[in-house]
Design an enzyme around this catalytic site. Structure first.
Site, short mmCIF file in Angstrom:
data_model
loop_
_atom_site.label_atom_id
_atom_site.label_comp_id
_atom_site.label_asym_id
_atom_site.label_seq_id
_atom_site.Cartn_x
_atom_site.Cartn_y
_atom_site.Cartn_z
N CYS A 31 0.84 -1.19 0.00
CA CYS A 31 0.00 0.00 0.00
C CYS A 31 0.87 1.24 0.00
O CYS A 31 2.11 1.16 0.07
CB CYS A 31 -0.92 0.01 1.22
SG CYS A 31 -0.02 0.00 2.78
N CYS A 34 3.30 1.67 2.91
CA CYS A 34 4.57 0.95 2.81
C CYS A 34 5.60 1.79 2.06
O CYS A 34 6.78 1.81 2.43
CB CYS A 34 4.36 -0.38 2.08
SG CYS A 34 3.23 -1.51 2.91
N ASP A 439 4.22 26.76 -29.46
CA ASP A 439 5.30 27.07 -30.38
C ASP A 439 4.84 26.63 -31.77
O ASP A 439 3.93 25.80 -31.89
CB ASP A 439 6.57 26.32 -29.95
CG ASP A 439 7.71 26.51 -30.94
OD1 ASP A 439 7.97 27.67 -31.32
OD2 ASP A 439 8.32 25.51 -31.33
N ASP A 625 8.78 22.63 -28.51
CA ASP A 625 9.99 21.83 -28.58
C ASP A 625 11.15 22.75 -28.89
O ASP A 625 10.97 23.95 -29.10
CB ASP A 625 9.87 20.73 -29.65
CG ASP A 625 10.03 21.27 -31.07
OD1 ASP A 625 9.68 22.45 -31.28
OD2 ASP A 625 10.46 20.53 -31.94
N ASP A 629 12.57 26.73 -26.36
CA ASP A 629 11.33 26.56 -25.62
C ASP A 629 11.54 26.02 -24.22
O ASP A 629 10.62 26.05 -23.40
CB ASP A 629 10.38 25.61 -26.37
CG ASP A 629 9.87 26.23 -27.66
OD1 ASP A 629 9.55 27.43 -27.65
OD2 ASP A 629 9.81 25.51 -28.67
#
Length: 751
Positions: A31, A34, A439, A625, A629
């Protein structure tokens, strides 16, 4: 091999900044609590920089300073915390997970079969208590129930007992401790009540509780397995060897680790491409569905780029390596999947904190309930039954599944739509977006330029220009090679830096390059640009023949117009911020009907525009990209980058999208809103369940069996609410005309 015989130092690898890294498979993670125990426990060791647990694959990634802590110390600390560590190996881990799944299924079958039989006996006792059952017959049915229940609890309860005792031996609590306490108290109390000839026993409650818990645990295990299968399918695309061509033309098959950038490899027909590279010779067809999303075979010619993991058709190709093992597009996709699965969202952190508080609160509530009823004058046995009901009804399965269930389903739907998350809270931030900045180059348009007009393949000047272009790696030269289909390069080519290429053919000078280099007049250049605004020009000059000006442009992504229309209808504010020339951006904005656009922007100007919008309270999604950017991607509220982007941009983006289409951007926004709504609904379901159920249980109106049913119903409710995300999305896809591979055939609407 046992842990003490293993040389753990051999499994560490160098990491960044002088640190070291190790991946471990950890047994016993059940879980979110843990995960928190492991991460917090390891960070107490000196020199630990980061410890990240992947709940889906049970993989632990640790980065630390080696001279402060050794690998064996990390493994010993895990053992002290109650977990067993192994070197992470996907194949071995899959075998361990399959073994766990089979064990859960066997336990589920045993508890279900036993529960049905005990329930039949209990129904007989209940009905007999209301009529004329004899005490001897009732005791016989109780002992028969005990005969079935005791071995069933011992066998089917092993997954919970092992986890609970591991936690207790390490001096901590987890979610399985109250479950084990509740089951064992119910069984023990039932034995005592049978010995005392009571009218009621609770064997059926203990066994059915185990059954419902195992149903939830097995469903959770299967959901994790589906998520793991995405990564396994990606890993299966990776080749292990490559056929390297030597300088003398000989072919030798070598491990992929021995291939370096610049090598020449042979990809035979029907083989998987092992590297990212550019085709130098040969023609074939490639299945590029991993990169483009299209399963149709695409013709490839010299000068074209191909990617690792794609499948070659019938022809043989010689490929010049650009990126080998560890640096390919396929490797980057794998890294993004791993990063996304290890990252934590704000909702997960909320659930983690709630899970840490759960065990002490539940134990305290059960103890106070028991003491309260004793003080109220109730005998210890019914008071204990009520406290058992409190322990069971507040089981945190619903809370534990609330966020992971949605994340598993949402990540699967995003993956099918071609979106890979690079940040744990990207879904939440995508759901808040109201403004999108695009872009242009490589984002709204394809990354590679294309020839704007058809050419005559019989034209001698154009054909010679294509052969000359084979000597250059410039994008426009590569586009010309693709358009002409040139295969045989020209000899004795001289490159003039910043200008172009030159050679002699039959005693005549041939040039390829900039218009000025080839002697084009300003008037000719202006006329060419007037025909195609914003185009890039490549010139060919063959001796005294007229200069040929070829126009190239990065065409819009095939669905860009439809996607922009959908986003506009959904109410998003759209802008284009591009570093390209004004005519090129203006033409793109006009085609897409985007009123707000800016051209020739530098990185600082994009950042300034971002800050201006954010100062107005806008939640901005940046889609772009390229190196220019990267700062804007990092500074935006949330960011997306195409998988073809440079590595720096991908690292700065919160998610990347695959393929040649823009639809994944719209899908990511649509799915993120639904996922966030489902997470919030699940958290409310979990919270309201406990707010309503706990007081009823404390008041004594709930038996242990009713508590088990209510607890399981809450888990089923949050799981079904998460799966609704998938069912609804599948319905939208079918209505929109999307095929099984997730490629859009007809545009979907707002959905």
């Amino acid at each position: 091999m046992t842990g003490h015989q293993r040389d753990w130092q051999a499994f560490i690898t160098p990491a960044d900044d002088g640190a070291v890294h190790m991946d471990l498979a950890v047994e016993g993670i059940t879980c979110a609590a843990c995960m928190g125990d492991i991460e917090r426990g390891l960070k107490r060791l000196p020199g630990i920089r980061s410890a990240r647990v992947n709940l889906t694959s049970q993989r632990l990634a640790v980065d630390w300073v080696e001279d402060q802590t050794g690998a064996e110390e990390i493994v010993r600390e895990l053992s002290r915390l109650g977990y067993t560590a192994h070197p992470f190996d996907p194949a071995s881990q899959k075998d361990r997970q399959d073994k766990t799944g089979k064990q859960l299924l066997r336990c589920l079958a045993v508890s279900g079969f036993a529960g049905m039989n005990i329930m039949l006996l209990s129904v007989s006792v209940w009905s007999g208590n209301a009529t004329d059952i004899t005490p001897e017959t009732r005791d016989f049915f109780h002992w028969l129930s005990a005969l079935i229940a005791l071995p069933t609890v011992a066998y089917a309860g092993r997954p919970f007992v092992k986890s609970a005792f591991g936690a207790l031996s390490a001096g901590r609590l987890n979610m399985d401790v109250p479950i084990v306490i509740g089951v064992f108290l119910a069984v023990a109390l039932s034995v005592v009540q049978t010995l005392q000839h009571h009218h009621h026993a609770y064997f059926e409650s203990a066994v059915m509780l185990l059954f419902f818990l195992l149903v939830g645990r097995y469903l959770d295990h299967n959901m994790r397995g589906r998520t793991r299968s995405f990564a396994e399918n990606i890993a299966a695309l990776k080749a292990e060897v490559a056929a390297r061509l030597g300088p003398d033309g000989t072919v030798r098959e070598v491990p992929l680790s021995k291939i370096a950038a610049g090598d020449l490899v042979l990809v035979s027909g029907g083989e998987r491409v092992p590297v990212d590279g550019v085709v130098e010779s040969g023609r074939s067809e490639i299945d590029q569905s991993l990169v483009t999303g299209e399963s149709v075979l695409v013709p490839v010619n010299p000068g074209q780029r191909i990617y690792a993991g794609t499948m070659n058709g019938a022809g043989a190709l010689q490929v010049r390596v650009e990126a080998a093992s560890g640096a390919t597009l396929l490797d980057e996709v794998n890294r993004l999947l791993e990063t996304a699965s290890q990252a934590k969202s704000a909702y997960v952190r909320i659930a983690d904190r709630a899970a840490r508080l759960y065990a002490p609160l539940v134990h305290g509530a059960a103890a106070l309930t028991f003491l309260g009823w004793l003080l109220a004058g109730m005998s210890w046995q019914p008071a204990l039954v009520i406290s058992i009901s409190v322990l069971i009804i507040t089981c945190p399965c619903a809370l534990g599944l609330a966020v992971p269930a949605v994340q598993v389903v949402a990540s699967g739907q995003l993956f099918r739509s071609g979106v890979l998350l690079n940040s744990g809270d990207a879904i939440e931030r995508l759901a808040e977006v109201d403004t999108i900045l695009f872009d242009k180059t490589g984002t709204l348009t394809r990354a590679e330029p294309e020839l704007c007009a058809d050419i005559d393949p019989e034209d001698e000047t154009i054909a010679l220009g294509g052969r000359l272009a084979l000597a250059s790696r410039h994008p426009l030269s590569a586009a010309l090679v693709k358009a002409t289909g040139a295969l045989v390069p020209l000899p004795d080519v001289e490159e003039i830096p910043g200008a172009g290429l030159e050679t002699t053919v039959g005693g005549k000078r041939l040039r390829l390059g900039s218009p000025q280099f080839c002697g084009a007049s300003d008037r000719e250049i202006e006329a060419a640009l007037a025909r195609v605004p914003g185009a890039s020009l490549l010139a060919i000059r063959y001796e005294n023949r007229p200069v040929r000006l070829l126009t190239f442009r990065q065409s819009l992504r095939p669905d860009a117009k439809d996607v922009i229309d959908v986003l506009r209808k959904r109410g998003y504010r759209l802008e284009i911020l591009s570093g390209d020339t004004r005519p090129a951006v203006a033409d793109c904005a006009r085609t897409l009907e985007i009123a707000d656009w800016q051209s020739a922007m530098k990185p600082a100007q994009k950042i300034a525009r971002l800050e201006e919008l954010q100062a107005k309270g806008r939640k901005v999604l940046m889609v772009g990209d390229g190196l220019n950017d990267a700062p804007a991607l990092a500074g935006a509220h949330v960011s997306l980058s195409p998988v073809s982007a440079v590595h720096l941009s991908q690292a700065a983006a919160d998610a990347v999208f695959l393929g040649d289409r823009l639809m994944p951007v719209a899908d990511a926004l649509r799915l993120s809103k639904r996922a966030r709504a489902a997470i919030e609904q699940n958290l409310w379901i979990s919270a309201l369940y406990n707010v309503v159920a706990v007081p009823i249980a404390v008041a004594g109106f709930v038996t242990p069996l009713m508590a088990a049913v209510a607890m399981s119903a809450s888990s089923i409710a949050v799981t079904a609410n998460a799966l609704k995300l998938r069912w609804r999305d599948k319905g939208n896809r079918n209505a929109a005309g999307t095929d099984v591979a997730g490629r859009t055939v007809a545009m979907r609407g707002d959905g």
